[in-house]
Write a protein that holds these residues in place. Structure first.
Motif, PDB file in Angstrom:
ATOM      1  N   MET A   1      45.197  37.260  27.252  1.00  0.00           N
ATOM      2  CA  MET A   1      45.099  38.388  28.186  1.00  0.00           C
ATOM      3  C   MET A   1      46.392  39.190  28.144  1.00  0.00           C
ATOM      4  SD  MET A   1      44.494  38.281  32.304  1.00  0.00           S
ATOM      5  CE  MET A   1      42.920  37.450  32.061  1.00  0.00           C
ATOM      6  N   MET A   2      46.273  40.503  28.184  1.00  0.00           N
ATOM      7  CA  MET A   2      47.448  41.367  28.187  1.00  0.00           C
ATOM      8  C   MET A   2      48.176  41.239  29.514  1.00  0.00           C
ATOM      9  SD  MET A   2      47.546  45.522  27.786  1.00  0.00           S
ATOM     10  CE  MET A   2      46.562  45.473  26.297  1.00  0.00           C
ATOM     11  N   THR A   3      49.477  41.080  29.474  1.00  0.00           N
ATOM     12  CA  THR A   3      50.251  41.027  30.713  1.00  0.00           C
ATOM     13  C   THR A   3      50.407  42.417  31.277  1.00  0.00           C
ATOM     14  OG1 THR A   3      52.386  41.365  29.664  1.00  0.00           O
ATOM     15  CG2 THR A   3      51.568  39.101  29.769  1.00  0.00           C
ATOM     16  N   GLU A   4      50.810  42.489  32.563  1.00  0.00           N
ATOM     17  CA  GLU A   4      50.990  43.779  33.213  1.00  0.00           C
ATOM     18  C   GLU A   4      52.033  44.609  32.474  1.00  0.00           C
ATOM     19  OE1 GLU A   4      51.998  43.482  37.308  1.00  0.00           O
ATOM     20  OE2 GLU A   4      51.650  45.582  37.711  1.00  0.00           O
ATOM     21  N   THR A   5      53.118  43.954  32.006  1.00  0.00           N
ATOM     22  CA  THR A   5      54.167  44.668  31.296  1.00  0.00           C
ATOM     23  C   THR A   5      53.653  45.216  29.976  1.00  0.00           C
ATOM     24  OG1 THR A   5      55.849  43.274  32.287  1.00  0.00           O
ATOM     25  CG2 THR A   5      56.479  44.498  30.316  1.00  0.00           C
ATOM     26  N   GLU A   6      52.905  44.389  29.234  1.00  0.00           N
ATOM     27  CA  GLU A   6      52.372  44.835  27.950  1.00  0.00           C
ATOM     28  C   GLU A   6      51.406  45.994  28.127  1.00  0.00           C
ATOM     29  OE1 GLU A   6      50.771  41.138  26.789  1.00  0.00           O
ATOM     30  OE2 GLU A   6      52.460  40.570  25.554  1.00  0.00           O
ATOM     31  N   GLN A   7      50.605  45.927  29.185  1.00  0.00           N
ATOM     32  CA  GLN A   7      49.658  47.008  29.436  1.00  0.00           C
ATOM     33  C   GLN A   7      50.402  48.305  29.710  1.00  0.00           C
ATOM     34  OE1 GLN A   7      47.168  46.415  32.844  1.00  0.00           O
ATOM     35  NE2 GLN A   7      46.567  48.554  32.887  1.00  0.00           N
ATOM     36  N   THR A   8      51.437  48.247  30.547  1.00  0.00           N
ATOM     37  CA  THR A   8      52.186  49.444  30.892  1.00  0.00           C
ATOM     38  C   THR A   8      52.852  50.043  29.664  1.00  0.00           C
ATOM     39  OG1 THR A   8      52.608  48.564  33.089  1.00  0.00           O
ATOM     40  CG2 THR A   8      54.009  50.355  32.363  1.00  0.00           C
ATOM     41  N   MET A   9      53.438  49.170  28.812  1.00  0.00           N
ATOM     42  CA  MET A   9      54.125  49.659  27.627  1.00  0.00           C
ATOM     43  C   MET A   9      53.131  50.228  26.625  1.00  0.00           C
ATOM     44  SD  MET A   9      56.982  46.675  27.099  1.00  0.00           S
ATOM     45  CE  MET A   9      57.540  47.389  25.559  1.00  0.00           C
ATOM     46  N   GLY A  10      51.974  49.593  26.483  1.00  0.00           N
ATOM     47  CA  GLY A  10      50.995  50.054  25.513  1.00  0.00           C
ATOM     48  C   GLY A  10      50.203  51.241  25.979  1.00  0.00           C
ATOM     49  N   GLU A  12      47.366  51.300  27.335  1.00  0.00           N
ATOM     50  CA  GLU A  12      45.938  51.144  27.161  1.00  0.00           C
ATOM     51  C   GLU A  12      45.451  49.934  27.950  1.00  0.00           C
ATOM     52  OE1 GLU A  12      45.012  50.894  23.061  1.00  0.00           O
ATOM     53  OE2 GLU A  12      45.662  52.949  22.587  1.00  0.00           O
ATOM     54  N   ILE A  13      44.180  49.991  28.317  1.00  0.00           N
ATOM     55  CA  ILE A  13      43.563  48.893  29.049  1.00  0.00           C
ATOM     56  C   ILE A  13      42.994  47.889  28.052  1.00  0.00           C
ATOM     57  CG2 ILE A  13      41.671  48.286  30.619  1.00  0.00           C
ATOM     58  CD1 ILE A  13      41.955  51.091  31.816  1.00  0.00           C
ATOM     59  N   ASP A  14      43.203  46.624  28.305  1.00  0.00           N
ATOM     60  CA  ASP A  14      42.566  45.576  27.517  1.00  0.00           C
ATOM     61  C   ASP A  14      41.118  45.477  27.999  1.00  0.00           C
ATOM     62  OD1 ASP A  14      41.607  43.223  26.422  1.00  0.00           O
ATOM     63  OD2 ASP A  14      43.526  42.200  26.580  1.00  0.00           O
ATOM     64  N   GLU A  15      40.224  46.195  27.327  1.00  0.00           N
ATOM     65  CA  GLU A  15      38.842  46.319  27.782  1.00  0.00           C
ATOM     66  C   GLU A  15      38.127  44.977  27.823  1.00  0.00           C
ATOM     67  OE1 GLU A  15      37.552  48.940  28.967  1.00  0.00           O
ATOM     68  OE2 GLU A  15      38.788  50.618  28.253  1.00  0.00           O
ATOM     69  N   ALA A  16      38.387  44.134  26.843  1.00  0.00           N
ATOM     70  CA  ALA A  16      37.714  42.833  26.805  1.00  0.00           C
ATOM     71  C   ALA A  16      38.139  41.968  27.987  1.00  0.00           C
ATOM     72  CB  ALA A  16      38.017  42.132  25.481  1.00  0.00           C
ATOM     73  N   ALA A  17      39.438  41.941  28.260  1.00  0.00           N
ATOM     74  CA  ALA A  17      39.927  41.149  29.385  1.00  0.00           C
ATOM     75  C   ALA A  17      39.423  41.712  30.707  1.00  0.00           C
ATOM     76  CB  ALA A  17      41.458  41.123  29.373  1.00  0.00           C
ATOM     77  N   LEU A  18      39.381  43.031  30.800  1.00  0.00           N
ATOM     78  CA  LEU A  18      38.885  43.662  32.022  1.00  0.00           C
ATOM     79  C   LEU A  18      37.416  43.340  32.240  1.00  0.00           C
ATOM     80  CD1 LEU A  18      39.323  45.552  34.413  1.00  0.00           C
ATOM     81  CD2 LEU A  18      38.816  47.480  32.893  1.00  0.00           C
ATOM     82  N   ALA A  19      36.613  43.436  31.199  1.00  0.00           N
ATOM     83  CA  ALA A  19      35.184  43.132  31.322  1.00  0.00           C
ATOM     84  C   ALA A  19      34.973  41.679  31.726  1.00  0.00           C
ATOM     85  CB  ALA A  19      34.476  43.430  30.007  1.00  0.00           C
ATOM     86  N   GLU A  20      35.763  40.782  31.138  1.00  0.00           N
ATOM     87  CA  GLU A  20      35.632  39.361  31.478  1.00  0.00           C
ATOM     88  C   GLU A  20      35.976  39.115  32.939  1.00  0.00           C
ATOM     89  OE1 GLU A  20      36.451  35.448  32.459  1.00  0.00           O
ATOM     90  OE2 GLU A  20      38.093  36.907  32.285  1.00  0.00           O
ATOM     91  N   ALA A  21      37.077  39.705  33.406  1.00  0.00           N
ATOM     92  CA  ALA A  21      37.497  39.515  34.790  1.00  0.00           C
ATOM     93  C   ALA A  21      36.491  40.125  35.759  1.00  0.00           C
ATOM     94  CB  ALA A  21      38.881  40.134  34.999  1.00  0.00           C
ATOM     95  N   TYR A  22      35.986  41.295  35.414  1.00  0.00           N
ATOM     96  CA  TYR A  22      35.039  41.977  36.312  1.00  0.00           C
ATOM     97  C   TYR A  22      33.712  41.214  36.395  1.00  0.00           C
ATOM     98  CZ  TYR A  22      32.951  45.952  38.725  1.00  0.00           C
ATOM     99  OH  TYR A  22      32.357  46.762  39.666  1.00  0.00           O
TER     100      TYR A  22
END
Length: 280
Positions: A1-10, A12-22
């Motif tokens: 899963m993408m960390t909050e820091t990695e997401q902010t730097m990149g 972009e949203i990690d769509e796969a991780a978001l779909a799994e969590a949702y």
């Protein structure tokens, strides 16, 4: 899963991780595990701070988070973009939604006009514009969903169409000529605090202009000490007394406040109010 820091730097949203969590959150919610669902919805917010999936409003509906001021622009735009092509079939034919016709009928009885300039907030596919086209010389529509605006454009009902959020549009619209009729059919179920909306409408309306809109509501027992709340279907519900109080605070006199069935929800009538108010 993408960390909050990695997401902010990149960026972009990690769509796969978001779909799994949702999906995990939805499964836990349906199983009655509000605490577990809340953990997963908060994970969604970390992955997607703009909240395209409406995690914040779902948290509020579960009683696991603060009630937000609105459903959120990203969530509303995403929701309606996804359903734009089937919107009228779902809302009108399947759910029995008839608020635009009710507004037209009540205006004819109380404040028939004619009107020079009509602003349709949350115009969707143009149902209110079609119902009120013969009551105003100029019709302007605004909606957050680009898909809705595209479908609305094809109907050729409005003189101008804009993509934008209702309150922001009222604050930023650069034309000085005021509106003498403002309509907001099925907008308030996506707003909690109504002060920004009513303040913006008052600023853009002519003296004596009419504001017509619908709300959804619940029982006094459900509200408890609250004036508005998120219900079980991720929509805001408002007390009629709160709505009328805030109207008065922003320079409106209530002309009519009547009980209506807004539409059907899971086969049951969804209660609400149809309200007409006049700008002092």
């Amino acid at each position: 899963m993408m960390t909050e820091t990695e997401q902010t730097m990149g960026g972009e949203i990690d769509e796969a991780a978001l779909a799994e969590a949702y999906n995990r959150a939805l499964t836990l919610e349906k199983a009655g595990d509000a605490t577990g669902a809340a953990v997963a919805y908060r994970e969604c917010l970390l992955l997607d701070p703009d909240d395209h999936g409406g995690a914040a409003i779902r948290l509020a509906g579960l009683g696991q988070g603060e009630t937000p001021a609105s459903a959120g622009d990203a969530y509303v735009a995403t929701l309606f973009d996804q359903h734009a092509d089937a919107f009228e079939d779902i809302l009108v034919r399947q759910l029995g939604y008839g608020v635009p016709a009710l507004i037209a009928e009540r205006l004819g009885e109380i404040a028939p006009g004619p009107y020079r300039r009509l602003l349709d907030l949350g115009c969707g596919t143009g149902l209110a514009g079609e119902a009120l086209a013969d009551r105003a010389e100029t019709l302007i529509g605004v909606d957050l969903s680009e898909g809705m605006i595209e479908n609305c454009f094809d109907k050729d009902v409005y003189d101008q169409l804009f993509i934008g959020e209702a309150v922001g549009f009222l604050e930023d619209f650069d034309e000085e000529e005021p509106f003498d009729l403002v309509v907001a059919a099925d907008v308030l179920p996506y707003l909690g605090d109504l002060d920004p909306l009513f303040a913006g409408a008052a600023q853009r309306m002519a003296s004596g202009g009419v504001l017509a809109f619908s709300t959804e509501t619940l029982s006094d027992e459900a509200f408890g000490a609250r004036d508005f709340m998120v219900g079980p279907h991720q929509r805001f519900h408002h007390r009629a007394s709160y709505v009328q109080d805030r109207l008065g605070a922003h320079g409106f006199d209530t002309l009519s406040c009547e009980d209506i069935t807004v539409r059907r929800q899971e086969g049951q009538p969804a209660p609400g109010h149809l309200i007409l108010a006049r700008r002092r």
